[in-house]
Design an enzyme around this catalytic site. Sequence first.
Site, PDB file in Angstrom:
ATOM      1  N   ASP A 295      20.769 -11.179  -6.536  1.00  0.00           N
ATOM      2  CA  ASP A 295      19.333 -11.051  -6.768  1.00  0.00           C
ATOM      3  C   ASP A 295      18.700 -12.364  -7.261  1.00  0.00           C
ATOM      4  OD1 ASP A 295      17.002  -9.613  -6.689  1.00  0.00           O
ATOM      5  OD2 ASP A 295      17.385  -8.385  -8.451  1.00  0.00           O
ATOM      6  N   LYS A 344      17.007  -2.403  -8.467  1.00  0.00           N
ATOM      7  CA  LYS A 344      16.267  -3.495  -9.107  1.00  0.00           C
ATOM      8  C   LYS A 344      16.276  -3.327 -10.623  1.00  0.00           C
ATOM      9  CE  LYS A 344      13.866  -6.809  -7.188  1.00  0.00           C
ATOM     10  NZ  LYS A 344      14.554  -7.843  -6.442  1.00  0.00           N
ATOM     11  N   LYS A 385       2.415 -11.215  -6.594  1.00  0.00           N
ATOM     12  CA  LYS A 385       2.955 -10.247  -7.562  1.00  0.00           C
ATOM     13  C   LYS A 385       2.386 -10.459  -8.963  1.00  0.00           C
ATOM     14  CE  LYS A 385       7.445  -9.833  -9.108  1.00  0.00           C
ATOM     15  NZ  LYS A 385       8.833  -9.571  -8.721  1.00  0.00           N
ATOM     16  N   LYS A 459      19.547 -13.215 -10.842  1.00  0.00           N
ATOM     17  CA  LYS A 459      19.134 -12.317 -11.931  1.00  0.00           C
ATOM     18  C   LYS A 459      20.325 -11.649 -12.598  1.00  0.00           C
ATOM     19  CE  LYS A 459      15.590  -9.735 -10.157  1.00  0.00           C
ATOM     20  NZ  LYS A 459      14.488 -10.524  -9.718  1.00  0.00           N
TER      21      LYS A 459
HETATM   22  P1  NAD Z   1      10.617  -8.234   2.959  1.00  0.00           P
HETATM   23  O1  NAD Z   1      10.595  -6.771   3.002  1.00  0.00           O
HETATM   24  O2  NAD Z   1       9.372  -8.973   3.333  1.00  0.00           O
HETATM   25  O3  NAD Z   1      11.780  -8.809   3.871  1.00  0.00           O
HETATM   26  C1  NAD Z   1      12.995  -8.171   4.078  1.00  0.00           C
HETATM   27  C2  NAD Z   1      13.327  -8.249   5.560  1.00  0.00           C
HETATM   28  O4  NAD Z   1      14.619  -7.679   5.742  1.00  0.00           O
HETATM   29  C3  NAD Z   1      12.365  -7.459   6.427  1.00  0.00           C
HETATM   30  O5  NAD Z   1      11.854  -8.280   7.447  1.00  0.00           O
HETATM   31  C4  NAD Z   1      13.244  -6.335   7.017  1.00  0.00           C
HETATM   32  O6  NAD Z   1      12.829  -5.986   8.303  1.00  0.00           O
HETATM   33  C5  NAD Z   1      14.611  -6.972   6.968  1.00  0.00           C
HETATM   34  N1  NAD Z   1      15.758  -6.055   6.937  1.00  0.00           N
HETATM   35  C6  NAD Z   1      15.880  -4.868   6.306  1.00  0.00           C
HETATM   36  N2  NAD Z   1      17.123  -4.376   6.456  1.00  0.00           N
HETATM   37  C7  NAD Z   1      17.803  -5.275   7.188  1.00  0.00           C
HETATM   38  C8  NAD Z   1      19.126  -5.328   7.673  1.00  0.00           C
HETATM   39  N3  NAD Z   1      19.985  -4.351   7.414  1.00  0.00           N
HETATM   40  N4  NAD Z   1      19.499  -6.389   8.417  1.00  0.00           N
HETATM   41  C9  NAD Z   1      18.626  -7.395   8.700  1.00  0.00           C
HETATM   42  N5  NAD Z   1      17.358  -7.388   8.260  1.00  0.00           N
HETATM   43  C10 NAD Z   1      16.945  -6.351   7.515  1.00  0.00           C
HETATM   44  O7  NAD Z   1      11.067  -8.636   1.488  1.00  0.00           O
HETATM   45  P2  NAD Z   1      11.018 -10.070   0.777  1.00  0.00           P
HETATM   46  O8  NAD Z   1       9.808 -10.139  -0.080  1.00  0.00           O
HETATM   47  O9  NAD Z   1      11.252 -11.129   1.774  1.00  0.00           O
HETATM   48  O10 NAD Z   1      12.276  -9.949  -0.194  1.00  0.00           O
HETATM   49  C11 NAD Z   1      13.567  -9.918   0.365  1.00  0.00           C
HETATM   50  C12 NAD Z   1      14.585  -9.482  -0.652  1.00  0.00           C
HETATM   51  O11 NAD Z   1      14.646 -10.450  -1.694  1.00  0.00           O
HETATM   52  C13 NAD Z   1      14.278  -8.136  -1.301  1.00  0.00           C
HETATM   53  O12 NAD Z   1      15.455  -7.388  -1.401  1.00  0.00           O
HETATM   54  C14 NAD Z   1      13.812  -8.540  -2.668  1.00  0.00           C
HETATM   55  O13 NAD Z   1      14.048  -7.540  -3.636  1.00  0.00           O
HETATM   56  C15 NAD Z   1      14.661  -9.767  -2.916  1.00  0.00           C
HETATM   57  N6  NAD Z   1      14.103 -10.599  -3.980  1.00  0.00           N
HETATM   58  C16 NAD Z   1      12.896 -11.229  -3.823  1.00  0.00           C
HETATM   59  C17 NAD Z   1      12.391 -12.008  -4.849  1.00  0.00           C
HETATM   60  C18 NAD Z   1      11.092 -12.768  -4.725  1.00  0.00           C
HETATM   61  O14 NAD Z   1      10.647 -13.402  -5.630  1.00  0.00           O
HETATM   62  N7  NAD Z   1      10.463 -12.755  -3.606  1.00  0.00           N
HETATM   63  C19 NAD Z   1      13.107 -12.132  -6.046  1.00  0.00           C
HETATM   64  C20 NAD Z   1      14.318 -11.485  -6.181  1.00  0.00           C
HETATM   65  C21 NAD Z   1      14.814 -10.738  -5.123  1.00  0.00           C
END
Ligand code: NAD
Length: 503
Positions: A295, A344, A385, A459
Amino acid sequence: MQVVVNSPNVEYTNKYIISKYDYQYVEAQKEESSIAVNTLTEKLMFRTQRKVPKLGVMLVGWGGNNGASFTAALIANKLKLSWTTRKGNQDANWFGSVTQASTVRIADEVHVPMSHLLPIVDPNNLIIDGWDISALDLAAALKRSEVFPPDLVEVLKPHMEKRKPRAAIFNQDYVAENQKSRADNVLNGSKLDQVKTIMDDIEEFRNQWKLDEVIVLWTATTERFTSIVEGINDTAENLSKAIKSNYKDISPSTLYAYAAISKGCTYINGSPQNTFVPGLIELAEEKKVFIAGDDFKSGQTKLKSVLVDFLVSAGIKPVSIVSYNHLGNNDGRNLSAPEQFRSKEISKSNVVDDMVASNSILYKPGEKPDHVVVIKYVPYVGDSKRAMDEYISEIMMGGHNTLVIHNTCEDSLLAAPLILDLVLLAELFSRIEVKKLESEDAEYTKLHPVLSVLSYLCKAPLVPKGTPIVNSLFRQRACIENILRACTGLPPETNMTLEHKVP
Ligand code: NAD
């Protein structure tokens, strides 16, 4: 501009930077009325390969907000793009990346970019590919993310529209029901067939670009936790058997990681779920392949791991920490489902434990501050966010201090530089070897496959079994910096600056 250290302890050969290093550490034993302490010195030899590989990264979730923002930033920086904003011209940059935008103190008034300490991959040479359950090309995905201004999205379009995510492993049971409508680019077949396809994809990508190394990084949708089941995912052998028998409860992320590790590729988990079931960790250890997670530590948790460290180390006692988040991107939509939120919540909740446990003056054994995390989906705010935190601490003589923090920013613009750092640092640490000099026939070995040195970016840091987890951001950063310094032949940064204090 590479740092060159003149010291009898450092040797630069064509192939390596070799550094002799006395590692001083302490072992302590609590006794009835005292603490017995031994100071120890381990004589080590570090050796860092100087040749930087041609590196490719494959993102799982390439078409998501993070994946599209990262790809856009990579291209915009490489092409030195600039675009107009209401405040004038904005140039592409990597602000928020510790390797690209932070410095290390070498001597008074001499600071160098962290990336100049040891040879590291230039982001402009990084090749990118990936998978997504959504078939949208990367230009369309960038537009969907609503992260960058329309002008920039238009400029990037010709560079992104030909990039299309590969078909992905998908299992509806692991993500929120509301994600179903995205899944128009998914692999069929048994779990073993799917793993084989991912392995073939990695091979094809490697050959297509003549890459020396490929790193696979999960930035896809947060999955629910997987149960750890004896006989299924508790050992490498059982996990392998379970995949072959098409056992139903194996998460897509574990399958990607299994494929990557089997191909000898470092696998990094940017989401909270427990991809790294014990059998997978065992596989990585057996195959000596690096893994890191879990994470991304991007916003609220990063600040928490600074603030609680500051409070506890100042002798102030945090007693209540309440964190509200609301966000309106697809990540927020997925996290509105209870099981994905739970992943999360778990990842966010242990972040103060080590700091609290370090101060027995403030906290009795087992005592912890109240710590609550709430996440709500509010579509209007999109990727921007909001994180609102209230910290109540006890100060002297029963007084209270309440800190309230309101944090607003585009989530993906915090995460994209972390993706870069995770990839570049994981590659760099894979080129570092170390030898204990106590015996003559000692041989160089790589670092432990569980790359806990990347904790700074995570994290809920994954660490080798039985070793301590460090959450404090500055301790985590010092760890990276001091290991890089050791490999370069520089002493650790102690901040003593005795040269100015001892007459
Ligand atoms: P998002 O939903 O925009 O992107 C995730 C992508 O993954 C989507 O395009 C979805 O279609 C794809 N997906 C889902 N299942 C899949 C699979 N099995 N195989 C391939 N692709 C798949 O989300 P995001 O904002 O880009 O965040 C991505 C991840 O990062 C999340 O899990 C989020 O919790 C984690 N994260 C983000 C942050 C941040 O600051 N943005 C911080 C910590 C963790």
